[in-house]
Motif scaffolding. Structure first.
Motif, PDB file in Angstrom:
ATOM      1  N   ARG A 103       8.723   2.916  -6.492  1.00  0.00           N
ATOM      2  CA  ARG A 103       7.849   1.751  -6.421  1.00  0.00           C
ATOM      3  C   ARG A 103       6.672   2.057  -5.511  1.00  0.00           C
ATOM      4  O   ARG A 103       6.794   2.856  -4.583  1.00  0.00           O
ATOM      5  CB  ARG A 103       8.606   0.542  -5.853  1.00  0.00           C
ATOM      6  CG  ARG A 103       9.862   0.163  -6.608  1.00  0.00           C
ATOM      7  CD  ARG A 103       9.547  -0.325  -8.003  1.00  0.00           C
ATOM      8  NE  ARG A 103      10.740  -0.823  -8.682  1.00  0.00           N
ATOM      9  CZ  ARG A 103      10.781  -1.159  -9.955  1.00  0.00           C
ATOM     10  NH1 ARG A 103       9.698  -1.021 -10.701  1.00  0.00           N
ATOM     11  NH2 ARG A 103      11.885  -1.624 -10.499  1.00  0.00           N
ATOM     12  N   GLN A 104       5.557   1.434  -5.779  1.00  0.00           N
ATOM     13  CA  GLN A 104       4.425   1.567  -4.877  1.00  0.00           C
ATOM     14  C   GLN A 104       4.587   0.577  -3.725  1.00  0.00           C
ATOM     15  O   GLN A 104       4.953  -0.588  -3.947  1.00  0.00           O
ATOM     16  CB  GLN A 104       3.108   1.301  -5.618  1.00  0.00           C
ATOM     17  CG  GLN A 104       2.746   2.383  -6.615  1.00  0.00           C
ATOM     18  CD  GLN A 104       1.365   2.182  -7.197  1.00  0.00           C
ATOM     19  OE1 GLN A 104       0.942   1.050  -7.407  1.00  0.00           O
ATOM     20  NE2 GLN A 104       0.660   3.266  -7.458  1.00  0.00           N
ATOM     21  N   ILE A 105       4.348   1.045  -2.515  1.00  0.00           N
ATOM     22  CA  ILE A 105       4.511   0.187  -1.334  1.00  0.00           C
ATOM     23  C   ILE A 105       3.274   0.282  -0.441  1.00  0.00           C
ATOM     24  O   ILE A 105       2.494   1.230  -0.522  1.00  0.00           O
ATOM     25  CB  ILE A 105       5.770   0.576  -0.523  1.00  0.00           C
ATOM     26  CG1 ILE A 105       5.639   2.024   0.014  1.00  0.00           C
ATOM     27  CG2 ILE A 105       7.036   0.405  -1.340  1.00  0.00           C
ATOM     28  CD1 ILE A 105       6.710   2.401   1.016  1.00  0.00           C
ATOM     29  N   HIS A 106       3.142  -0.726   0.413  1.00  0.00           N
ATOM     30  CA  HIS A 106       2.079  -0.737   1.412  1.00  0.00           C
ATOM     31  C   HIS A 106       2.560   0.107   2.594  1.00  0.00           C
ATOM     32  O   HIS A 106       3.582  -0.202   3.211  1.00  0.00           O
ATOM     33  CB  HIS A 106       1.806  -2.182   1.850  1.00  0.00           C
ATOM     34  CG  HIS A 106       0.650  -2.308   2.769  1.00  0.00           C
ATOM     35  ND1 HIS A 106       0.433  -3.425   3.556  1.00  0.00           N
ATOM     36  CD2 HIS A 106      -0.381  -1.456   3.036  1.00  0.00           C
ATOM     37  CE1 HIS A 106      -0.657  -3.259   4.271  1.00  0.00           C
ATOM     38  NE2 HIS A 106      -1.173  -2.070   3.973  1.00  0.00           N
ATOM     39  N   GLY A 110       5.488  -1.477   4.406  1.00  0.00           N
ATOM     40  CA  GLY A 110       6.537  -1.241   3.405  1.00  0.00           C
ATOM     41  C   GLY A 110       6.629  -2.294   2.331  1.00  0.00           C
ATOM     42  O   GLY A 110       7.565  -2.278   1.521  1.00  0.00           O
ATOM     43  N   GLY A 111       5.687  -3.218   2.286  1.00  0.00           N
ATOM     44  CA  GLY A 111       5.728  -4.265   1.263  1.00  0.00           C
ATOM     45  C   GLY A 111       5.428  -3.724  -0.118  1.00  0.00           C
ATOM     46  O   GLY A 111       4.671  -2.765  -0.285  1.00  0.00           O
ATOM     47  N   ARG A 112       6.023  -4.360  -1.142  1.00  0.00           N
ATOM     48  CA  ARG A 112       5.816  -3.925  -2.530  1.00  0.00           C
ATOM     49  C   ARG A 112       4.376  -4.170  -2.960  1.00  0.00           C
ATOM     50  O   ARG A 112       3.776  -5.201  -2.639  1.00  0.00           O
ATOM     51  CB  ARG A 112       6.746  -4.696  -3.465  1.00  0.00           C
ATOM     52  CG  ARG A 112       8.183  -4.201  -3.511  1.00  0.00           C
ATOM     53  CD  ARG A 112       8.341  -2.972  -4.391  1.00  0.00           C
ATOM     54  NE  ARG A 112       7.834  -3.163  -5.733  1.00  0.00           N
ATOM     55  CZ  ARG A 112       8.537  -3.725  -6.722  1.00  0.00           C
ATOM     56  NH1 ARG A 112       9.763  -4.157  -6.500  1.00  0.00           N
ATOM     57  NH2 ARG A 112       8.021  -3.842  -7.918  1.00  0.00           N
ATOM     58  N   ILE A 113       3.828  -3.249  -3.688  1.00  0.00           N
ATOM     59  CA  ILE A 113       2.523  -3.402  -4.323  1.00  0.00           C
ATOM     60  C   ILE A 113       2.768  -3.777  -5.781  1.00  0.00           C
ATOM     61  O   ILE A 113       3.429  -3.042  -6.513  1.00  0.00           O
ATOM     62  CB  ILE A 113       1.690  -2.109  -4.247  1.00  0.00           C
ATOM     63  CG1 ILE A 113       1.484  -1.686  -2.795  1.00  0.00           C
ATOM     64  CG2 ILE A 113       0.366  -2.287  -4.958  1.00  0.00           C
ATOM     65  CD1 ILE A 113       0.691  -2.667  -1.961  1.00  0.00           C
ATOM     66  N   ARG A 114       2.239  -4.922  -6.206  1.00  0.00           N
ATOM     67  CA  ARG A 114       2.450  -5.379  -7.576  1.00  0.00           C
ATOM     68  C   ARG A 114       1.104  -5.546  -8.287  1.00  0.00           C
ATOM     69  O   ARG A 114       0.073  -5.781  -7.654  1.00  0.00           O
ATOM     70  CB  ARG A 114       3.204  -6.712  -7.590  1.00  0.00           C
ATOM     71  CG  ARG A 114       4.610  -6.627  -6.976  1.00  0.00           C
ATOM     72  CD  ARG A 114       5.324  -7.970  -7.032  1.00  0.00           C
ATOM     73  NE  ARG A 114       6.620  -7.928  -6.390  1.00  0.00           N
ATOM     74  CZ  ARG A 114       7.744  -7.560  -6.983  1.00  0.00           C
ATOM     75  NH1 ARG A 114       7.711  -7.180  -8.253  1.00  0.00           N
ATOM     76  NH2 ARG A 114       8.887  -7.551  -6.341  1.00  0.00           N
ATOM     77  N   TYR A 115       1.169  -5.418  -9.608  1.00  0.00           N
ATOM     78  CA  TYR A 115      -0.033  -5.611 -10.411  1.00  0.00           C
ATOM     79  C   TYR A 115      -0.038  -7.031 -10.974  1.00  0.00           C
ATOM     80  O   TYR A 115       0.987  -7.527 -11.456  1.00  0.00           O
ATOM     81  CB  TYR A 115      -0.078  -4.594 -11.559  1.00  0.00           C
ATOM     82  CG  TYR A 115      -0.295  -3.181 -11.103  1.00  0.00           C
ATOM     83  CD1 TYR A 115      -1.579  -2.735 -10.783  1.00  0.00           C
ATOM     84  CD2 TYR A 115       0.766  -2.296 -10.979  1.00  0.00           C
ATOM     85  CE1 TYR A 115      -1.791  -1.431 -10.348  1.00  0.00           C
ATOM     86  CE2 TYR A 115       0.562  -0.988 -10.541  1.00  0.00           C
ATOM     87  CZ  TYR A 115      -0.713  -0.568 -10.230  1.00  0.00           C
ATOM     88  OH  TYR A 115      -0.913   0.719  -9.789  1.00  0.00           O
TER      89      TYR A 115
END
Length: 334
Positions: free
Chosen positions: A32-35, A39-44
């Protein structure tokens, strides 16, 4: 296995109800892509360009972008009304030898399952016909909004289908081969042959994804708070420099022999055979078979001769014994 498509195989006037299931599965580990900061999730999020607002899946349709940049809306009804006879049918159009199919055309693989009891007989008929003819069936079918090409073949007792790329989707290998003319010497070919023979064959079932295993171990270590194991130092210099090809081949053959000897003590090891002394494998096998037959015939002839001699001795002995019994003994004189 869950079916992804229901339809029928069209085999002349025979229709075979079938279910399509995936023949392969992907075991790759996904991330998953994270900040990086927290560590927060990066969502589209799907946003309409004109209104600059997020839209739901129900509000999203299809469109074709024309050469001038304009969008032509395409609805599901537009696609459903297209005159495609293969919308729910795998239509067999020809039967060809398997070697006519270029592996470059191979795409996703599926299993075809007979759908219901009445489908068992025609399904088995097609399967056995493919087996006996030693051919594959070329078919057209529609899946996920487009017509595709497929190849049907038998795997164990199941009909499998490989999706095929259309011929015009295969690129010609232009400007891919080396553009420098080189000469390969016979001695180099001999060493390459020896390396191929030494490496030998492999049971594909014994191969596994080392990278995925290393990633899983690293994730498990990090999850438990341990330090991941350090990766071993990479071998070689990464290429890019001029090498002594003969030395590299000789070193490779030596290393392969040592590896083969350590894996299977006493196992066969390839040797370099120069071109002048080569014999084709078929000729060598034929010569070996002929020699074995001659040896077997000679041994059999020797055995038969010994048996005949033994039988003759026994017959002579029997006659002698019978003659002695038939001759009356003379009484001893007083």
């Amino acid at each position: 296995m869950r079916s992804i498509w229901n339809g029928a195989i069209s085999f002349g006037l025979v229709s075979i109800p079938i279910k399509l299931v995936n023949a392969t599965e992907n075991h790759a580990i996904s991330f998953r892509q994270i900040h990086l900061e927290d560590g927060g999730r990066i969502r589209y999020r799907k946003v309409c360009e004109l209104e600059d607002k997020e839209v739901t899946a129900a509000e999203i349709g299809k469109g074709y972008e024309d050469a001038d940049g304009s969008i032509i809306p395409i609805t599901e009804d537009d696609l459903a009304s297209l005159p495609i006879p293969t919308a729910k049918t795998i239509e067999i159009v020809a039967f060809v030898p398997a070697d006519r199919i270029d592996p470059l055309q191979m795409d996703a693989a599926y299993y075809l399952s007979a759908n219901g009891v009445p489908a068992a007989k025609p399904y088995t008929l097609l399967r056995e016909a493919l087996k006996r003819s030693q051919k594959v069936a070329i078919a057209k079918f529609a899946l996920r909004g487009r017509e595709r090409l497929g190849m049907l073949r038998v795997v164990d007792d199941v009909i499998a289908m490989h999706g095929l790329l259309w011929p015009d989707e295969i690129r010609a290998p232009e400007d891919v081969a080396p553009d420098t003319r080189v000469t390969v010497r016979d001695a180099e070919l001999d060493l390459a042959d020896a390396l191929m023979d030494t490496l030998g064959e492999v049971d594909l079932a014994d191969l596994h994804d080392d990278y995925r295993e290393a990633v899983e171990n690293m994730i498990a270590a990090k999850a438990s708070g341990d330090e991941p194991a350090e990766a071993p130092a990479a071998s070689g210099d990464g290429g890019g420099r001029v090498i002594d090809l003969m030395a590299a081949l000789e070193g490779s053959v030596k290393a392969a022999k040592e590896a083969r000897a350590s894996d299977s003590p006493g196992g066969g090891v390839a040797e370099v055979t120069h071109l002048a002394g080569r014999t084709s494998k078929k000729a060598a096998a034929k010569k070996k078979t002929t020699s074995a037959k001659k040896t077997t015939t000679a041994k059999k002839a020797t055995t038969d001769t010994k048996k005949k001699a033994t039988s003759a001795k026994k017959t002579t002995a029997k006659k002698t014994t019978a003659a002695k019994k038939a001759t009356p003994r003379k009484k001893a004189s007083a």
